[in-house]
Enzyme design. Structure first.
Site, PDB file in Angstrom:
ATOM      1  N   LYS A  13     -15.793  55.881  55.253  1.00 28.77           N
ATOM      2  CA  LYS A  13     -14.668  56.657  54.731  1.00 28.77           C
ATOM      3  C   LYS A  13     -15.001  58.135  54.510  1.00 28.77           C
ATOM      4  CE  LYS A  13     -11.501  53.263  53.376  1.00 28.77           C
ATOM      5  NZ  LYS A  13     -12.228  51.991  53.141  1.00 28.77           N
ATOM      6  N   GLU A  38      -5.144  58.073  47.409  1.00 34.55           N
ATOM      7  CA  GLU A  38      -4.910  56.729  46.893  1.00 34.55           C
ATOM      8  C   GLU A  38      -6.201  55.942  47.091  1.00 34.55           C
ATOM      9  OE1 GLU A  38      -4.418  57.595  49.950  1.00 34.55           O
ATOM     10  OE2 GLU A  38      -5.376  55.971  51.049  1.00 34.55           O
ATOM     11  N   SER A  79     -19.039  48.550  58.733  1.00 31.87           N
ATOM     12  CA  SER A  79     -18.305  49.705  58.200  1.00 31.87           C
ATOM     13  C   SER A  79     -18.812  50.184  56.839  1.00 31.87           C
ATOM     14  CB  SER A  79     -16.812  49.370  58.103  1.00 31.87           C
ATOM     15  OG  SER A  79     -16.628  48.147  57.405  1.00 31.87           O
TER      16      SER A  79
HETATM   17  C1  LIG Z   1     -11.763  50.755  53.492  1.00 28.16           C
HETATM   18  C2  LIG Z   1     -12.739  49.956  54.223  1.00 28.16           C
HETATM   19  C3  LIG Z   1     -12.396  49.219  55.371  1.00 28.16           C
HETATM   20  C4  LIG Z   1     -10.990  49.078  55.875  1.00 28.16           C
HETATM   21  O1  LIG Z   1     -10.376  50.255  56.262  1.00 28.16           O
HETATM   22  P1  LIG Z   1     -10.208  50.678  57.786  1.00 28.16           P
HETATM   23  O2  LIG Z   1      -9.366  51.882  57.699  1.00 28.16           O
HETATM   24  O3  LIG Z   1      -9.543  49.547  58.504  1.00 28.16           O
HETATM   25  O4  LIG Z   1     -11.542  50.961  58.329  1.00 28.16           O
HETATM   26  C5  LIG Z   1     -13.392  48.551  56.044  1.00 28.16           C
HETATM   27  N1  LIG Z   1     -14.671  48.583  55.622  1.00 28.16           N
HETATM   28  C6  LIG Z   1     -15.048  49.271  54.522  1.00 28.16           C
HETATM   29  C7  LIG Z   1     -16.465  49.252  54.112  1.00 28.16           C
HETATM   30  C8  LIG Z   1     -14.099  49.984  53.790  1.00 28.16           C
HETATM   31  O5  LIG Z   1     -14.471  50.647  52.690  1.00 28.16           O
END
Ligand SMILES: *Cc1c(COP(=O)(O)O)cnc(C)c1O
Length: 398
Positions: free
Chosen positions: A94, A116, A383
């Site tokens: 993010k 948000e 992610s």
């Molecule tokens: C917020 C988040 C997501 C989901 O959001 P996307 O916009 O679909 O990437 C996935 N993995 C992590 C670690 C997150 O913090």
């Protein structure tokens, strides 16, 4: 569909029939200004240098593309690489987007940013970017989420951000987005809204995708270096869709690279029990964009559920809807249970505790990678890291 010439969205933010700008009239000037400034910035070598410099020295990019030897052996199929977004500063992808948008805010002369947050990851990333640039920051968060993610609330406060509780509706992410939009309607002259995923009105889905595309560009270069060829399959979890589109987008024109997006199957397939928009959603409009949306018979936005807060949203980014209909990307879902098992699996096999969101991608891999050939290559996007989820996971696993 020829993805060699893929150029989406159009100037009004449409990905085919999806996307667009479904907002109150008063926000149109702010969205147009944002698009104009973004289009100038992306062609400005100085802006690109500043962004890349921050990615390198502040975020820690490029993140490694790691060969997961034991996981590969466990799966017994294709060779598995992990793209390590969990190693980014603040613990997830993010920050790529929050920093990029903070730079745009500075360029537009705005002194205040709003955001948000659901689980708090985007809130923390934005609070971090705001501190880095000396911007005033307000983050809207549902009261229920504030209780569930108390540690992230403290992190944001330590970074100098004001966290404003939202008491409406389910008191979670959707209501927090509405509160942030409401703030922006009255403050857009001096404030920028840093939206956290590839969602919302144009130009956000495009901007967020582009800032997150460093994931895919790096992965492409890294796998070519290590294996001298492109991967056969990319896998990522899909909440709003930013980490997945960031990985997928730089590969769209590579016809032989298949892609799999994994949604939250929750605890069942009835409406309200999951957040799998492509397995139960239909065309609708939510919070500024037209896309697949989970809704009841009367078109009311459905309640959703996932063990993972970051995947728990009733709509999906409009570009994903387009990619699904075109067949370029496949989508599947995994249950809470499968995600928790994958959370444990990656922790034990590789010594990497993933975010519960990322565990969905690993669970998706478990369904398909064992059936692939040993000479094939897979990249799974991790992610984020799992620190925020250990308490939740312990409840189920220990
Ligand atoms: C917020 C988040 C997501 C989901 O959001 P996307 O916009 O679909 O990437 C996935 N993995 C992590 C670690 C997150 O913090």
């Amino acid at each position: 569909m020829n993805f060699k010439k893929y150029k989406m969205p159009d100037s009004l933010g449409h990905f085919g029939q999806y996307g667009g700008m479904f907002v109150p009239e008063t926000l149109i000037p702010a969205l147009k200004e944002l698009d104009k400034v973004y289009e100038e910035s992306r062609q400005d070598p100085k802006f690109i240098r500043t962004f890349n410099g921050l990615m390198k020295d502040y975020v820690g990019r490029p993140t490694p593309l790691y060969f997961a030897e034991r996981l590969t052996r466990y799966f017994g199929g294709a060779k598995v690489y992990l793209k390590r977004e969990d190693l980014c500063h603040t613990g997830a992808h993010k920050i790529n987007n929050s920093l990029g948008q903070a730079l745009l805010a500075v360029r537009m002369g705005k002194k205040r940013v709003i955001a948000e947050t659901g689980a708090g990851q985007h809130g923390v990333a934005t609070a971090t970017a705001a501190a880095r640039f000396g911007l005033e920051c307000v983050v809207y968060m549902g009261e229920v989420d504030m209780k569930r993610q108390a540690l992230n609330v403290i992190r944001m406060q330590l970074l100098g951000t004001e966290v404003r509780p939202v008491y409406a509706g389910q008191k979670t992410l959707k209501e927090a987005v509405s509160a942030a939009i409401r703030d922006w309607v009255s403050s857009s002259r001096d404030s920028h809204y840093i939206l956290g995923s590839a969602l919302g009105p144009h130009p956000f889905p495009k901007i967020v995708r582009d800032f997150q595309s460093c994931i895919g560009r790096e992965a492409r270069e890294q796998i070519l270096k290590k294996e001298k060829r492109l991967p056969d399959l990319l896998i990522a979890c899909v909440g709003g869709g930013s980490n997945s589109i960031g990985l997928f987008h730089p590969f769209l024109a590579d016809k032989r690279v298949k892609m799999l997006g994994v949604e939250a199957g929750g605890r069942g397939s009835r409406i309200g029990e999951h957040a799998a928009r492509f397995a139960g959603g239909r065309l609708g409009i939510l919070q500024g964009t037209r896309s697949y949306v989970l809704q009841d018979k009367n078109g009311q936005i459905a309640l959703t559920h996932s063990v993972s807060a970051g995947l728990d949203y009733a709509a999906v980014g409009p570009e994903h809807s387009y990619l699904k209909d075109s067949g370029r990307v496949q989508y599947t879902k995994v249950s809470d249970k499968e995600a928790l098992a994958a959370f444990k699996l990656l922790s034990e096999q590789e010594g990497i505790i993933p975010a519960l969101e990322s565990a969905h991608a690993v669970a998706g891999a478990l369904k398909i990678v064992p059936k692939m050939r040993k000479n094939q290559l897979v990249v799974i996007n991790i992610s984020g890291r799992g620190d925020k989820d250990v308490e939740q996971a312990a409840k189920y696993l220990l």
